[in-house]
Design a protein around this motif. Structure first.
Motif, mmCIF file in Angstrom:
data_model
loop_
_atom_site.group_PDB
_atom_site.id
_atom_site.type_symbol
_atom_site.label_atom_id
_atom_site.label_comp_id
_atom_site.label_asym_id
_atom_site.label_seq_id
_atom_site.Cartn_x
_atom_site.Cartn_y
_atom_site.Cartn_z
ATOM 1 N N SER A 77 -31.960 -39.600 22.334
ATOM 2 C CA SER A 77 -32.786 -38.949 23.349
ATOM 3 C C SER A 77 -33.930 -38.227 22.661
ATOM 4 C CB SER A 77 -31.950 -37.969 24.174
ATOM 5 O OG SER A 77 -31.494 -36.894 23.367
ATOM 6 N N VAL A 78 -34.913 -37.861 23.464
ATOM 7 C CA VAL A 78 -36.052 -37.125 22.925
ATOM 8 C C VAL A 78 -35.590 -35.777 22.364
ATOM 9 C CG1 VAL A 78 -38.278 -36.079 23.500
ATOM 10 C CG2 VAL A 78 -37.632 -38.277 24.495
ATOM 11 N N ALA A 79 -34.614 -35.164 23.025
ATOM 12 C CA ALA A 79 -34.088 -33.889 22.534
ATOM 13 C C ALA A 79 -33.455 -34.043 21.159
ATOM 14 C CB ALA A 79 -33.081 -33.319 23.529
ATOM 15 N N ALA A 84 -34.059 -32.909 15.184
ATOM 16 C CA ALA A 84 -33.960 -33.413 13.809
ATOM 17 C C ALA A 84 -35.303 -33.555 13.113
ATOM 18 C CB ALA A 84 -33.245 -34.769 13.805
ATOM 19 N N ALA A 85 -36.415 -33.519 13.848
ATOM 20 C CA ALA A 85 -37.725 -33.783 13.255
ATOM 21 C C ALA A 85 -38.154 -32.661 12.320
ATOM 22 C CB ALA A 85 -38.754 -33.981 14.358
ATOM 23 N N ASP A 102 -44.589 -39.865 30.762
ATOM 24 C CA ASP A 102 -45.700 -39.285 30.007
ATOM 25 C C ASP A 102 -45.301 -37.998 29.296
ATOM 26 O OD1 ASP A 102 -47.350 -41.329 30.805
ATOM 27 O OD2 ASP A 102 -48.116 -40.258 32.570
ATOM 28 N N ASP A 103 -44.463 -37.211 29.922
ATOM 29 C CA ASP A 103 -44.039 -35.962 29.286
ATOM 30 C C ASP A 103 -43.227 -36.243 28.020
ATOM 31 O OD1 ASP A 103 -43.651 -32.968 29.379
ATOM 32 O OD2 ASP A 103 -41.544 -33.629 29.483
ATOM 33 N N GLN A 104 -42.347 -37.251 28.063
ATOM 34 C CA GLN A 104 -41.584 -37.607 26.868
ATOM 35 C C GLN A 104 -42.506 -38.068 25.742
ATOM 36 O OE1 GLN A 104 -38.803 -40.592 28.215
ATOM 37 N NE2 GLN A 104 -37.194 -39.068 28.587
ATOM 38 N N LEU A 105 -43.478 -38.912 26.064
ATOM 39 C CA LEU A 105 -44.401 -39.392 25.044
ATOM 40 C C LEU A 105 -45.229 -38.246 24.459
ATOM 41 C CD1 LEU A 105 -45.562 -42.701 26.770
ATOM 42 C CD2 LEU A 105 -44.083 -42.482 24.764
ATOM 43 N N ARG A 106 -45.631 -37.302 25.297
ATOM 44 C CA ARG A 106 -46.388 -36.158 24.804
ATOM 45 C C ARG A 106 -45.542 -35.332 23.840
ATOM 46 N NH1 ARG A 106 -46.085 -31.185 25.854
ATOM 47 N NH2 ARG A 106 -44.682 -31.543 27.625
ATOM 48 N N ARG A 107 -44.277 -35.096 24.181
ATOM 49 C CA ARG A 107 -43.402 -34.331 23.306
ATOM 50 C C ARG A 107 -43.178 -35.046 21.975
ATOM 51 N NH1 ARG A 107 -38.438 -33.652 27.216
ATOM 52 N NH2 ARG A 107 -37.410 -32.985 25.262
ATOM 53 N N LEU A 108 -43.034 -36.364 22.036
ATOM 54 C CA LEU A 108 -42.834 -37.128 20.801
ATOM 55 C C LEU A 108 -44.098 -37.120 19.940
ATOM 56 C CD1 LEU A 108 -40.844 -40.174 22.215
ATOM 57 C CD2 LEU A 108 -39.952 -38.371 20.739
ATOM 58 N N ALA A 109 -45.251 -37.176 20.570
ATOM 59 C CA ALA A 109 -46.509 -37.201 19.820
ATOM 60 C C ALA A 109 -46.764 -35.887 19.095
ATOM 61 C CB ALA A 109 -47.664 -37.525 20.758
ATOM 62 N N GLU A 110 -46.193 -34.800 19.572
ATOM 63 C CA GLU A 110 -46.407 -33.492 18.962
ATOM 64 C C GLU A 110 -45.433 -33.197 17.818
ATOM 65 O OE1 GLU A 110 -46.032 -30.813 22.189
ATOM 66 O OE2 GLU A 110 -47.990 -31.286 23.086
ATOM 67 N N LEU A 111 -44.458 -34.078 17.592
ATOM 68 C CA LEU A 111 -43.456 -33.821 16.560
ATOM 69 C C LEU A 111 -44.037 -34.033 15.167
ATOM 70 C CD1 LEU A 111 -40.312 -35.542 18.132
ATOM 71 C CD2 LEU A 111 -40.851 -33.106 18.053
ATOM 72 N N PRO A 112 -43.542 -33.265 14.181
ATOM 73 C CA PRO A 112 -44.013 -33.458 12.796
ATOM 74 C C PRO A 112 -43.374 -34.687 12.162
ATOM 75 C CG PRO A 112 -42.318 -31.771 12.854
ATOM 76 C CD PRO A 112 -42.572 -32.152 14.284
ATOM 77 N N GLY A 113 -43.904 -35.085 11.004
ATOM 78 C CA GLY A 113 -43.339 -36.200 10.266
ATOM 79 C C GLY A 113 -44.102 -37.484 10.475
ATOM 80 N N ASP A 114 -43.846 -38.447 9.582
ATOM 81 C CA ASP A 114 -44.483 -39.762 9.683
ATOM 82 C C ASP A 114 -43.825 -40.583 10.774
ATOM 83 O OD1 ASP A 114 -46.050 -38.976 7.580
ATOM 84 O OD2 ASP A 114 -44.759 -39.913 6.058
ATOM 85 N N ARG A 115 -44.508 -41.693 11.162
ATOM 86 C CA ARG A 115 -43.999 -42.534 12.240
ATOM 87 C C ARG A 115 -44.012 -43.999 11.823
ATOM 88 N NH1 ARG A 115 -48.187 -40.067 16.720
ATOM 89 N NH2 ARG A 115 -47.496 -37.877 16.624
ATOM 90 N N LEU A 116 -42.980 -44.706 12.275
ATOM 91 C CA LEU A 116 -42.918 -46.162 12.138
ATOM 92 C C LEU A 116 -42.599 -46.726 13.508
ATOM 93 C CD1 LEU A 116 -42.796 -48.869 10.660
ATOM 94 C CD2 LEU A 116 -40.413 -48.367 10.065
ATOM 95 N N LEU A 117 -43.563 -47.408 14.117
ATOM 96 C CA LEU A 117 -43.401 -47.993 15.440
ATOM 97 C C LEU A 117 -43.097 -49.472 15.276
ATOM 98 C CD1 LEU A 117 -45.133 -45.366 15.942
ATOM 99 C CD2 LEU A 117 -45.976 -46.501 17.996
ATOM 100 N N VAL A 118 -41.962 -49.907 15.811
ATOM 101 C CA VAL A 118 -41.531 -51.294 15.700
ATOM 102 C C VAL A 118 -41.753 -51.988 17.034
ATOM 103 C CG1 VAL A 118 -39.625 -52.832 15.141
ATOM 104 C CG2 VAL A 118 -39.814 -50.621 13.988
ATOM 105 N N GLU A 119 -42.706 -52.931 17.035
ATOM 106 C CA GLU A 119 -43.029 -53.723 18.233
ATOM 107 C C GLU A 119 -43.183 -52.808 19.463
ATOM 108 O OE1 GLU A 119 -41.459 -57.897 20.290
ATOM 109 O OE2 GLU A 119 -40.316 -56.952 18.664
ATOM 110 N N PRO A 120 -44.108 -51.849 19.405
ATOM 111 C CA PRO A 120 -44.211 -50.873 20.505
ATOM 112 C C PRO A 120 -44.865 -51.479 21.741
ATOM 113 C CG PRO A 120 -45.968 -50.510 18.925
ATOM 114 C CD PRO A 120 -45.114 -51.606 18.348
ATOM 115 N N VAL A 121 -44.481 -50.972 22.899
ATOM 116 C CA VAL A 121 -45.173 -51.336 24.133
ATOM 117 C C VAL A 121 -46.501 -50.580 24.174
ATOM 118 C CG1 VAL A 121 -43.028 -51.809 25.348
ATOM 119 C CG2 VAL A 121 -43.979 -49.503 25.404
ATOM 120 N N SER A 122 -47.403 -51.032 25.036
ATOM 121 C CA SER A 122 -48.765 -50.485 25.038
ATOM 122 C C SER A 122 -48.781 -48.989 25.322
ATOM 123 C CB SER A 122 -49.618 -51.229 26.068
ATOM 124 O OG SER A 122 -49.031 -51.128 27.364
#
Length: 380
Positions: A77-79, A84-85, A102-122
């Motif tokens: 979950s996003v929580a 852990a981030a 949109d709220d979940q994506l906004r919260r995830l975008a604000e998290l620290p750390g690097d990102r690896l997106l695997v076959e992401p949707v638009s």
């Protein structure tokens, strides 16, 4: 007149003491079988699920990362991701099709750390990797053809048909590998990596060419990795019962084990029959006892014990004739015997207190010498 013994069957307590081990063995076998089946049974799941052993799961890759020393945190979950981030973590977005809020994506975008997106949707790509846009499908390119260290170390890889990407703005410096199927750029101090396919990271394709090396280089870029696979949306829970969740193999294994234990109990139970009636007392001749002990010593090659028994018996009969007590020292006994029969004390001491015989012939010789000494003392 002696009365014959009465045959008495085993009591309830005796039957329970015998049968409880069978029950305990049955329980232990069932527990071991259930645990073994659970650990080895296939675990289907969603694509890129870190616990799934299905062809499109990611259990093999996650296991390799952990064997390499990477701390992989599974988030559902996003929580979980927010807890852990950290700045030194890499967040792997392994399944983005369920991130529609949109709220979940906004919260995830604000998290620290690097990102690896695997076959992401638009929608997820626009929120988490805003510096990229799609560039169609790649042409099954296998060569990295770029300056990215992780890709060059892996070399050729079997990516298959994948989405390709390029920079959304000319000012964004994007590194493109495998004809755009793998891209990386830096934004706000974090490294963002996007791959247009998850096929090379799955259990089924991990052994192909350089797939395993490329997957481990990308997903293991940090010492601590958050593997994020969102659960089903709220309200989409299943109605399976506990019996439906138990693999079919468990039932067959338990039935076979129960049958085996029952047959073992029947086989062992036949040996616990009623007592045999026997007239008492039973007289056993001394010669039979001596012969029995002799055969037992011979079967076990216990020459030392046999010689010790012969010497002990001889000394027990000699000491009263010599006027010595049972606590007399070996030296005193040897001198007394030698003086009585006129023999060499060293020879007498060797016979009475010498080492154990090495062969059967030596044992027979010691027996004869002890008999000679006892006979001479008796007639002296």
């Amino acid at each position: 007149m002696t009365r014959p013994a009465t045959a008495v069957g085993p009591t309830i307590g005796q039957r329970w003491r015998t049968g409880r081990w069978v029950v305990l063995a049955l329980l232990v076998i069932v527990v071991i079988a259930a645990v073994g089946t659970y650990l080895t049974a296939p675990r289907p799941g969603e694509p890129m699920d870190p616990q799934s052993t299905s062809p499109d799961g990611a259990r093999a890759l996650v296991s390799l990362l952990r064997d390499r020393g990477v701390d992989v945190v599974e988030a559902r979950s996003v929580a979980d991701v927010e807890r852990a981030a950290r700045d030194d973590t890499l967040i792997v977005f392994a399944q983005t099709s369920r991130l529609t809020d949109d709220d979940q994506l906004r919260r995830l975008a604000e998290l620290p750390g690097d990102r690896l997106l695997v076959e992401p949707v638009s929608r997820a790509r626009e929120a988490l990797a805003p510096g990229l846009r799609t560039d169609g499908l790649s042409s099954f390119a296998v060569s990295p053809d770029c300056d990215l260290r992780e890709a060059n170390r892996a070399g050729d890889a079997q990516l298959g048909l994948a989405e390709s990407y390029r920079a959304a703005d000319p000012d964004v410096d994007v590194t493109r590998c495998y004809d755009g199927a793998l891209v990386r750029y830096t934004d706000a101090g974090r490294t963002i990596t996007v791959v247009g396919t998850s096929a090379f990271m799955t259990n089924d394709a991990l052994l192909g060419q350089g797939n395993a090396a490329l997957a481990m280089n990308l997903a293991g870029a940090a010492a601590r990795v958050i593997w994020f696979t969102p659960q089903e949306r709220d309200g989409a829970g299943g109605d399976a019962s506990l019996a439906d969740l138990i693999p079919d193999q468990v039932s067959w294994i338990v039935l076979q084990l129960i049958l085996a234990v029952v047959l073992l109990a029947i086989w062992q139970g036949r040996r616990l029959g009623p007592l045999v009636a026997e007239s008492l007392p039973v007289v056993i001749r001394a010669s039979e006892t001596v012969e029995g002990r002799g055969r037992l010593y011979r079967s076990r090659r216990a020459r030392d014990r046999a010689a010790d028994a012969l010497r002990t018996g001889t000394l027990a009969r000699l000491l009263p004739r010599l006027g010595l007590s049972a606590t007399a020292q070996p030296g005193a006994v040897t001198q007394a015997v030698a003086a009585r029969i006129g023999a060499d004390p060293s020879v007498v001491g060797h016979v009475l207190y010498g080492p154990a015989p090495a062969t059967d012939a030596d044992l027979v010789t010691i027996a004869r010498q002890l008999d000679d000494i006892e006979r001479q003392v008796a007639h002296s």
